[in-house]
Scaffold this active site. Structure first.
Site, PDB file in Angstrom:
ATOM      1  N   SER A  82      -1.902  -2.115   6.819  1.00  0.00           N
ATOM      2  CA  SER A  82      -2.642  -1.097   6.710  1.00  0.00           C
ATOM      3  C   SER A  82      -4.014  -1.196   6.770  1.00  0.00           C
ATOM      4  O   SER A  82      -4.738  -2.300   7.022  1.00  0.00           O
ATOM      5  CB  SER A  82      -2.504  -0.707   5.005  1.00  0.00           C
ATOM      6  OG  SER A  82      -3.567   0.080   4.534  1.00  0.00           O
ATOM      7  N   SER A  83      -4.786  -0.050   7.087  1.00  0.00           N
ATOM      8  CA  SER A  83      -6.314  -0.115   7.550  1.00  0.00           C
ATOM      9  C   SER A  83      -7.150  -0.655   6.477  1.00  0.00           C
ATOM     10  O   SER A  83      -8.149  -1.052   6.401  1.00  0.00           O
ATOM     11  CB  SER A  83      -6.676   1.185   7.973  1.00  0.00           C
ATOM     12  OG  SER A  83      -6.654   2.201   7.058  1.00  0.00           O
ATOM     13  N   CYS A  84      -6.713  -0.627   5.212  1.00  0.00           N
ATOM     14  CA  CYS A  84      -7.335  -0.965   4.086  1.00  0.00           C
ATOM     15  C   CYS A  84      -7.349  -2.779   3.986  1.00  0.00           C
ATOM     16  O   CYS A  84      -7.928  -3.289   3.076  1.00  0.00           O
ATOM     17  CB  CYS A  84      -6.680  -0.323   2.552  1.00  0.00           C
ATOM     18  SG  CYS A  84      -5.262  -1.221   2.410  1.00  0.00           S
ATOM     19  N   TYR A  90      -3.368  -4.567  -2.971  1.00  0.00           N
ATOM     20  CA  TYR A  90      -2.589  -4.071  -2.014  1.00  0.00           C
ATOM     21  C   TYR A  90      -2.761  -4.496  -0.570  1.00  0.00           C
ATOM     22  O   TYR A  90      -1.848  -5.266   0.058  1.00  0.00           O
ATOM     23  CB  TYR A  90      -2.287  -2.590  -2.104  1.00  0.00           C
ATOM     24  CG  TYR A  90      -1.715  -1.975  -0.957  1.00  0.00           C
ATOM     25  CD1 TYR A  90      -0.084  -1.987  -0.868  1.00  0.00           C
ATOM     26  CD2 TYR A  90      -2.188  -1.306   0.125  1.00  0.00           C
ATOM     27  CE1 TYR A  90       0.476  -1.398   0.229  1.00  0.00           C
ATOM     28  CE2 TYR A  90      -1.732  -0.791   1.310  1.00  0.00           C
ATOM     29  CZ  TYR A  90      -0.119  -0.765   1.032  1.00  0.00           C
ATOM     30  OH  TYR A  90       0.240  -0.250   2.133  1.00  0.00           O
ATOM     31  N   LYS A 115      -0.880  -6.816   2.472  1.00  0.00           N
ATOM     32  CA  LYS A 115      -0.704  -6.439   3.563  1.00  0.00           C
ATOM     33  C   LYS A 115      -1.139  -7.708   4.427  1.00  0.00           C
ATOM     34  O   LYS A 115      -0.650  -7.853   5.670  1.00  0.00           O
ATOM     35  CB  LYS A 115      -1.291  -5.326   3.988  1.00  0.00           C
ATOM     36  CG  LYS A 115      -0.592  -3.919   3.428  1.00  0.00           C
ATOM     37  CD  LYS A 115       0.494  -3.865   4.230  1.00  0.00           C
ATOM     38  CE  LYS A 115       1.597  -2.800   3.724  1.00  0.00           C
ATOM     39  NZ  LYS A 115       2.765  -2.890   4.458  1.00  0.00           N
ATOM     40  N   HIS A 166      -1.896  10.061  -1.426  1.00  0.00           N
ATOM     41  CA  HIS A 166      -3.024  10.048  -0.702  1.00  0.00           C
ATOM     42  C   HIS A 166      -3.631  11.347  -0.767  1.00  0.00           C
ATOM     43  O   HIS A 166      -3.338  12.096  -0.879  1.00  0.00           O
ATOM     44  CB  HIS A 166      -2.685   9.516   0.677  1.00  0.00           C
ATOM     45  CG  HIS A 166      -2.671   7.850   0.752  1.00  0.00           C
ATOM     46  ND1 HIS A 166      -3.589   7.030   0.829  1.00  0.00           N
ATOM     47  CD2 HIS A 166      -1.429   7.324   0.732  1.00  0.00           C
ATOM     48  CE1 HIS A 166      -3.230   6.027   0.938  1.00  0.00           C
ATOM     49  NE2 HIS A 166      -1.848   5.819   0.761  1.00  0.00           N
TER      50      HIS A 166
HETATM   51  P1  GDP Z   1      -7.974   5.280   0.614  1.00  0.00           P
HETATM   52  O1  GDP Z   1      -8.062   6.124   1.760  1.00  0.00           O
HETATM   53  O2  GDP Z   1      -7.312   4.081   0.390  1.00  0.00           O
HETATM   54  O3  GDP Z   1      -9.316   5.317  -0.076  1.00  0.00           O
HETATM   55  O4  GDP Z   1      -7.046   6.367  -0.205  1.00  0.00           O
HETATM   56  P2  GDP Z   1      -7.075   8.025  -0.552  1.00  0.00           P
HETATM   57  O5  GDP Z   1      -6.261   8.830   0.599  1.00  0.00           O
HETATM   58  O6  GDP Z   1      -6.471   8.022  -1.932  1.00  0.00           O
HETATM   59  O7  GDP Z   1      -8.381   8.784  -0.904  1.00  0.00           O
HETATM   60  C1  GDP Z   1      -9.222   8.994   0.194  1.00  0.00           C
HETATM   61  C2  GDP Z   1     -10.600   9.490  -0.289  1.00  0.00           C
HETATM   62  O8  GDP Z   1     -10.221  10.984  -0.609  1.00  0.00           O
HETATM   63  C3  GDP Z   1     -11.270   9.031  -1.530  1.00  0.00           C
HETATM   64  O9  GDP Z   1     -12.701   9.004  -1.302  1.00  0.00           O
HETATM   65  C4  GDP Z   1     -10.828  10.039  -2.619  1.00  0.00           C
HETATM   66  O10 GDP Z   1     -11.847   9.968  -3.760  1.00  0.00           O
HETATM   67  C5  GDP Z   1     -10.836  11.217  -1.925  1.00  0.00           C
HETATM   68  N1  GDP Z   1     -10.081  12.292  -2.440  1.00  0.00           N
HETATM   69  C6  GDP Z   1     -10.689  13.781  -2.756  1.00  0.00           C
HETATM   70  N2  GDP Z   1      -9.378  14.253  -3.410  1.00  0.00           N
HETATM   71  C7  GDP Z   1      -8.414  13.417  -3.738  1.00  0.00           C
HETATM   72  C8  GDP Z   1      -7.412  13.660  -4.475  1.00  0.00           C
HETATM   73  O11 GDP Z   1      -6.955  14.639  -5.005  1.00  0.00           O
HETATM   74  N3  GDP Z   1      -6.443  12.562  -4.254  1.00  0.00           N
HETATM   75  C9  GDP Z   1      -6.762  11.340  -3.775  1.00  0.00           C
HETATM   76  N4  GDP Z   1      -5.840  10.381  -3.515  1.00  0.00           N
HETATM   77  N5  GDP Z   1      -7.943  11.325  -3.159  1.00  0.00           N
HETATM   78  C10 GDP Z   1      -8.763  12.257  -2.982  1.00  0.00           C
END
Ligand code: GDP
Length: 320
Positions: free
Chosen positions: A108-110, A137, A141, A180
């Site tokens: 994963s890119s994280c 997590y 990975k 996500h």
């Molecule tokens: P990440 O890529 O591992 O950081 O995971 P996410 O896909 O959960 O979040 C990506 C970004 O989207 C973060 O900056 C979150 O704060 C933002 N974000 C905005 N609204 C939402 C929401 O409703 N759900 C999630 N999961 N992220 C959100």
């Protein structure tokens, strides 16, 4: 990989597992083993052992392990890490003992350090601290990649690692506390539209940037990597659409038809500010994504509408 080779997609019920199964079937690879609901419980060494001794897959795509958005990573780091470590250990070891020809492990890119130079190149892996919101997590990975590498070095196994960009698509997890950003915002905007809510709070500042790749493209890229890449280094599966969260939210609102105002909830975390993959090595091998971002968003929304069933105020995704 021949059309009749026995192939196992580990994690057949995940977003990428489902896309991989569809892609393989579409290409005529019909001999799929361990298709849900017949997939073993990957946290059980015994079940994985029994499955491999009977199914004898020649090729394994590893899309297994629990994963989720920023909120799930913060709430359940131990559960996510342990599930991924167990699935990885059980499958890689069984793959070695049962003579799997090639295994593609999806990291994963994280797994990249939070301050690594962008776009992210594999040389940056393990050169600095991880993003704290998903460090547990991400460590699992990294361990998966390292275990692939260790099996390569000790036993000469054909285990390769690919690192996909932020993926989304049909079969995604649309729950608010696990999903996500794309599926979670899609569902929240759909509900806000249905309820006529005038404003929708997007988490964080809206400033972080992500590279999005739809699951159809990731599956296509995985099949390509399985057939054309055998190196010891992980390979980035990128080349997707880079957007800020504000831009992504606006695109989702358009697809969903939500016309309310988008506000920002700064009490929620941003996570990593920038996450873009350097996809040059894959491009040099001859692969690039082909699905338009908005087309993929629309496909995802259609899937959501077809599969989410309303239970009271909640939308629950039906089984795949
Ligand atoms: P990440 O890529 O591992 O950081 O995971 P996410 O896909 O959960 O979040 C990506 C970004 O989207 C973060 O900056 C979150 O704060 C933002 N974000 C905005 N609204 C939402 C929401 O409703 N759900 C999630 N999961 N992220 C959100």
């Amino acid at each position: 990989m021949n059309r009749d080779s026995p192939i196992y997609v580990a994690g057949g019920e995940t977003l990428l597992g489902a896309a991989l199964r569809e892609r393989l079937r579409g290409e005529g690879f019909a001999n799929l083993r361990g298709v849900p609901p017949d997939e073993p419980d990957l946290t059980s060494a015994g079940q994985v052992e029994d499955f491999f001794s009977e199914a004898r897959p020649e090729y394994v795509f590893f899309a297994a392990g629990k994963s989720g958005g920023i909120s799930l990573n913060e709430a359940r780091p131990a559960e996510l890490m342990l599930d991924n470590l167990l699935a990885t250990a059980h499958i890689l070891d069984a793959a070695r003992r049962y003579g799997v020809t090639k295994l593609l492990y999806l990291a994963s890119s994280c797994a990249y350090p939070r301050k690594a130079p962008q776009p992210l190149r594999v040389e940056s892996l393990m050169t600095g601290p991880l993003e704290p919101t998903n460090a547990a997590y991400a460590t699992a990975k990294l361990a998966g990649w390292q275990l692939c590498d260790a099996y390569r070095r000790q036993y000469g196994d054909g285990f390769v690692t690919a690192i996909p960009a932020n993926s989304f698509g049909p079969h995604d997890d649309f729950s608010l506390d696990r999903g996500h950003v794309i599926p979670a915002l899609m569902r929240r905007m759909h509900e806000a539209k249905v309820r006529g809510e005038p404003e929708l709070p997007v988490w964080g500042t809206g400033r972080p940037q992500r590279e999005f790749l739809c699951s159809r493209d990731v599956a296509d890229g995985c099949v390509f990597v399985m057939q054309h890449y055998g190196g010891p280094q992980p390979i980035n599966l990128g080349g997707g659409t880079a957007l800020s969260i504000t831009e992504a939210a606006a695109a989702i609102a358009e697809v969903v038809g939500y016309r309310g105002r988008l506000s920002f909830d700064n009490s929620k975390p941003d996570g990593m500010m920038l996450k873009m993959l350097d996809a040059t090595p894959l491009r040099r091998l001859g692969w690039r994504p082909s699905v338009d971002f908005r087309t993929a968003l629309a496909e995802t929304y259609v899937w959501f509408l077809q599969h989410a069933v309303k239970e009271g105020p909640e939308y629950v995704c039906a089984a795949i």
